[in-house]
Design an enzyme around this catalytic site. Structure first.
Site, PDB file in Angstrom:
ATOM      1  N   GLY A 140       1.092  21.637 -12.776  1.00 14.94           N
ATOM      2  CA  GLY A 140      -0.877  21.750 -12.773  1.00 14.94           C
ATOM      3  C   GLY A 140      -0.851  20.649 -12.216  1.00 14.94           C
ATOM      4  N   ALA A 168      -5.311  23.719 -14.313  1.00 12.91           N
ATOM      5  CA  ALA A 168      -4.412  24.418 -13.418  1.00 12.91           C
ATOM      6  C   ALA A 168      -3.808  25.455 -13.829  1.00 12.91           C
ATOM      7  CB  ALA A 168      -4.025  23.965 -11.875  1.00 12.91           C
ATOM      8  N   ASP A 169      -3.103  24.463 -14.475  1.00 13.06           N
ATOM      9  CA  ASP A 169      -2.529  26.253 -15.062  1.00 13.06           C
ATOM     10  C   ASP A 169      -2.743  27.060 -16.009  1.00 13.06           C
ATOM     11  OD1 ASP A 169       0.831  24.753 -15.372  1.00 13.06           O
ATOM     12  OD2 ASP A 169       0.138  22.920 -15.692  1.00 13.06           O
ATOM     13  N   PHE A 170      -3.696  26.458 -16.570  1.00 10.26           N
ATOM     14  CA  PHE A 170      -4.060  27.660 -17.679  1.00 10.26           C
ATOM     15  C   PHE A 170      -4.822  28.978 -16.462  1.00 10.26           C
ATOM     16  CE2 PHE A 170      -3.965  24.367 -20.724  1.00 10.26           C
ATOM     17  CZ  PHE A 170      -3.610  25.000 -21.700  1.00 10.26           C
ATOM     18  N   GLY A 173      -2.829  30.694 -15.582  1.00  4.31           N
ATOM     19  CA  GLY A 173      -2.347  32.079 -16.696  1.00  4.31           C
ATOM     20  C   GLY A 173      -3.512  33.034 -16.747  1.00  4.31           C
TER      21      GLY A 173
END
Length: 397
Positions: A140, A168-170, A173
């Site tokens: 991320g 970035a990961d969330f 998601g």
């Protein structure tokens, strides 16, 4: 009990750490049966990620909530057979291995579709399934930099700044949720085919940068590093009140600027600055005036004037502030959940967004590794105790 929104949807979550599991978790919050498939004896790397309490992750109860944890190693041929038996009975697979990894393990899309022609496969990778970077490793924070976001954050005379959590990961998601739901609607409501969903870690952020894409394309301006958004809303700023409270204010629309003129008792600014395009050339003048006005008032005085005039203003909240805030409490935004670990309970975000007819809920926190093995292998696949014992002895599950 009323049916949940996603009741009847079965998802195999074979992803790890944040982006894929976060998306799968939101779907679980709203009633999808999410079976989290983890490597025996090890489990998801996230289980060991800090912060820790007595060596136990205090984040796992939230990230793993509402999922059924099973262990299965599909590197073994027996494991592949079991996995494909699960695929046959499922609607969606969420995975985040490097592009091409499932195919290398003998579980490519053709094999999965042979087991279940209607399966939806949501891929989460750093750079996506295509392009020259497709098979590169991705996490991320680096992909946030790749998206262009990090370049624009901070002060121009200092190093670029990354966000304090895996943004970035969330965001990826959330794209997992959106892409999966679109694919489900297309398959089930429109009677279409099962398809693959391609989610990268950088493109969710890129979608939000439309302003800067157009700015470079049309105006030739490359957005440089600034601590606050600039070039579109005036006045704007993060300022300190007389009693030391930091607040953020912005006039994103012309009506809000008119309300600010009322609050500041500056009728002379109207009609000269009624339109945003008229304010932009005098941004420094207006921003400095806003700063001086905020500095001259206590937070209570500022809040009273802004609320009365209809000017949005928000304090810069710490997590401790959030825990004590009456609005957060009234909306039950943070809930306390009992856990099996020694710390006994942990607070976590509620299920968002709130729905009036089919609200999400937290049924249980992240399970112990393999806690649902018997329920899934016996009840769903119909395995006998002897078969399960044999797979355990071979370390397949």
């Amino acid at each position: 009990m009323q049916k949940e929104a996603l009741e009847g949807v079965r998802i195999l979550d074979i992803s790890t750490v944040i982006a894929g599991p976060f998306g799968a978790g939101i779907l679980a919050d709203f009633g999808a049966e999410v079976i989290k498939v983890e490597i025996p004896g090890r489990g998801d790397t996230f289980r060991a990620m800090g912060p820790l309490k007595d060596g136990v992750s205090i984040r796992w109860p939230s990230m793993g909530r509402n999922k059924k944890s099973i262990t299965l190693d599909f590197h073994f041929e027996e494991g592949k057979k079991v996995f494909l038996a699960l695929v046959k009975k499922s609607d969606v697979i969420i995975e985040n291995f490097r592009t091409g990894t499932l195919a290398k393990w003998g579980l490519g899309i053709e094999v999965l579709r042979e087991a279940n022609p209607d399966i939806i496969v949501t891929h989460v990778t750093g750079y996506g399934q295509t392009g020259p970077n497709a098979k590169l490793a991705g996490l991320g924070l680096p992909l946030g930099a790749y998206s262009g976001m990090t370049y624009m954050q901070g002060y121009p005379d200092r190093a670029p700044v990354s966000p304090p959590f895996a943004l970035a990961d969330f965001i990826a998601g959330l794209n997992v949720v959106m892409g999966t739901m679109i694919a489900l609607y297309h398959r089930d409501a429109l009677k279409g085919k099962g398809q693959e969903v391609d989610v990268s870690l950088y493109e969710g952020i890129l979608r939000m940068e439309e302003n800067f894409i157009a700015q470079l394309d049309v105006l030739g301006i490359n957005k440089e590093r600034t601590p606050m958004p600039s070039g579109s809303s005036v006045p704007i700023g993060t300022h300190e009140t007389k009693d030391g409270k930091w607040v953020v204010m912005v006039c994103s629309t012309d009506p809000v600027f008119a309300h600010l003129c009322d609050a500041m008792e500056r009728p002379d600014w109207l009609p000269k600055y009624t339109k945003s395009k008229e304010r932009l050339p005098d941004a420094d003048l207006l921003n400095n005036a806003l700063k001086e006005w905020v500095n001259s008032l206590t937070y209570a005085e500022l809040k009273e004037r802004c609320d009365k005039a209809g000017v949005p203003v928000a304090p810069v909240m710490s997590m401790r502030d959030i825990f004590e805030d009456p609005h957060y409490k009234a909306r039950n935004d943070i809930v306390e959940v009992e856990v099996e670990e020694e710390f006994g309970h942990v607070k976590m975000p509620n299920a968002f967004p709130f729905l009036t007819e089919t609200p999400g809920r937290i049924k249980w926190p992240g399970q112990k590794l393999g806690a649902s093995n018997d329920a899934v292998y016996k009840d769903l696949l119909g395995m006998s105790d002897e078969e399960i014992t044999e797979l355990k002895e071979k370390k397949v599950i």
